[in-house]
Design a protein around this motif. Sequence first.
Motif, PDB file in Angstrom:
ATOM      1  N   THR A   1      19.821   5.779  -6.574  1.00  0.00           N
ATOM      2  CA  THR A   1      19.459   7.271  -6.719  1.00  0.00           C
ATOM      3  C   THR A   1      18.384   7.954  -6.843  1.00  0.00           C
ATOM      4  O   THR A   1      18.072   8.625  -6.374  1.00  0.00           O
ATOM      5  CB  THR A   1      20.581   7.615  -7.766  1.00  0.00           C
ATOM      6  N   GLU A   2      17.478   6.863  -7.099  1.00  0.00           N
ATOM      7  CA  GLU A   2      15.840   7.269  -7.180  1.00  0.00           C
ATOM      8  C   GLU A   2      14.895   6.613  -5.790  1.00  0.00           C
ATOM      9  O   GLU A   2      13.743   7.181  -5.150  1.00  0.00           O
ATOM     10  CB  GLU A   2      15.445   7.126  -8.574  1.00  0.00           C
TER      11      GLU A   2
ATOM     12  N   ALA B   1       0.613  -1.063  -0.215  1.00  0.00           N
ATOM     13  CA  ALA B   1      -0.026   0.058  -0.227  1.00  0.00           C
ATOM     14  C   ALA B   1       1.098   1.350   0.159  1.00  0.00           C
ATOM     15  O   ALA B   1       0.403   2.583  -0.146  1.00  0.00           O
ATOM     16  CB  ALA B   1      -1.011  -0.166   1.347  1.00  0.00           C
ATOM     17  N   PHE B   2       1.964   1.298   0.781  1.00  0.00           N
ATOM     18  CA  PHE B   2       3.074   2.415   0.597  1.00  0.00           C
ATOM     19  C   PHE B   2       4.577   2.561   0.166  1.00  0.00           C
ATOM     20  O   PHE B   2       4.939   3.373  -0.159  1.00  0.00           O
ATOM     21  CB  PHE B   2       2.258   3.140   2.058  1.00  0.00           C
ATOM     22  N   MET B   3       4.748   1.017   0.134  1.00  0.00           N
ATOM     23  CA  MET B   3       6.508   0.964   0.191  1.00  0.00           C
ATOM     24  C   MET B   3       6.437   0.845  -1.552  1.00  0.00           C
ATOM     25  O   MET B   3       5.920   0.254  -2.753  1.00  0.00           O
ATOM     26  CB  MET B   3       6.992   0.396   0.597  1.00  0.00           C
ATOM     27  N   PRO B   4       7.881   1.754  -2.052  1.00  0.00           N
ATOM     28  CA  PRO B   4       7.201   1.441  -3.697  1.00  0.00           C
ATOM     29  C   PRO B   4       8.481   0.066  -3.676  1.00  0.00           C
ATOM     30  O   PRO B   4       9.064  -0.119  -3.220  1.00  0.00           O
ATOM     31  CB  PRO B   4       8.523   3.055  -3.860  1.00  0.00           C
ATOM     32  N   TYR B   5       7.491   0.485  -5.729  1.00  0.00           N
ATOM     33  CA  TYR B   5       8.374  -1.560  -6.029  1.00  0.00           C
ATOM     34  C   TYR B   5       7.727  -2.475  -5.491  1.00  0.00           C
ATOM     35  O   TYR B   5       7.284  -3.531  -6.046  1.00  0.00           O
ATOM     36  CB  TYR B   5       9.587  -1.343  -5.870  1.00  0.00           C
TER      37      TYR B   5
ATOM     38  N   PHE C   1      12.122   6.423   2.006  1.00  0.00           N
ATOM     39  CA  PHE C   1      11.991   7.177   2.597  1.00  0.00           C
ATOM     40  C   PHE C   1      10.844   8.186   2.848  1.00  0.00           C
ATOM     41  O   PHE C   1      10.297   8.570   3.818  1.00  0.00           O
ATOM     42  CB  PHE C   1      13.780   8.165   3.139  1.00  0.00           C
ATOM     43  N   ALA C   2      10.205   8.748   1.589  1.00  0.00           N
ATOM     44  CA  ALA C   2       9.737   9.480   0.964  1.00  0.00           C
ATOM     45  C   ALA C   2       8.334   8.656   1.782  1.00  0.00           C
ATOM     46  O   ALA C   2       7.394   9.074   2.497  1.00  0.00           O
ATOM     47  CB  ALA C   2       9.398   9.984  -0.077  1.00  0.00           C
TER      48      ALA C   2
END
Length: 167
Positions: free
Chosen positions: A140-141, A21-25, A147-148
């Motif tokens: 880098t991305e 629901a919230f963590m990238p990838y 963190f965001a």
Amino acid sequence: LIEAPPHVIRAVIADLERYPAFMPYVKESRVLDRDISGGAQNYQRLSFGLPFVQDRHYVIRVIEREYRDVDRRRAWAFVWRLEDGLPAGVSADAVRVSINSGHWDLRPVANAEGATEVRYCVFTDPAGSLPKWLVGLANTEGIPQLFAAVSTAAKSSRYASLPPPPE
């Protein structure tokens, strides 16, 4: 630094089942088992949404530790390492990650009530054939996005109003 108390960031990081629901990838995250010491065996599948890049998946053992920092304030660490194998029934169309270990370290910020110093360390090999520029892009991305995502989740009503866990 994340503007949320350490116990709130701890709740976000510990909520493995909600990572999609919230963590990238993170496309899938399942706790396969928990042990009495608080450790969890966790299956994760990552999807990068890029053409010709297969999903990655793995099983890790995550161990949470509560400790006291140098000023005797509560802090938390989550340490993980790769486990052998994959759970039955997972799709064979993803590449199994060959190396994955690391940790989160969550410490209160001195003289900043309600802020957390968050450290994230990961050592991984995504396996398969990926161009070096793509792996570099993940650093880098992907890490700033991570963190965001944790910061945004910590501000949500699900986590922000949580009281500290009992001592």
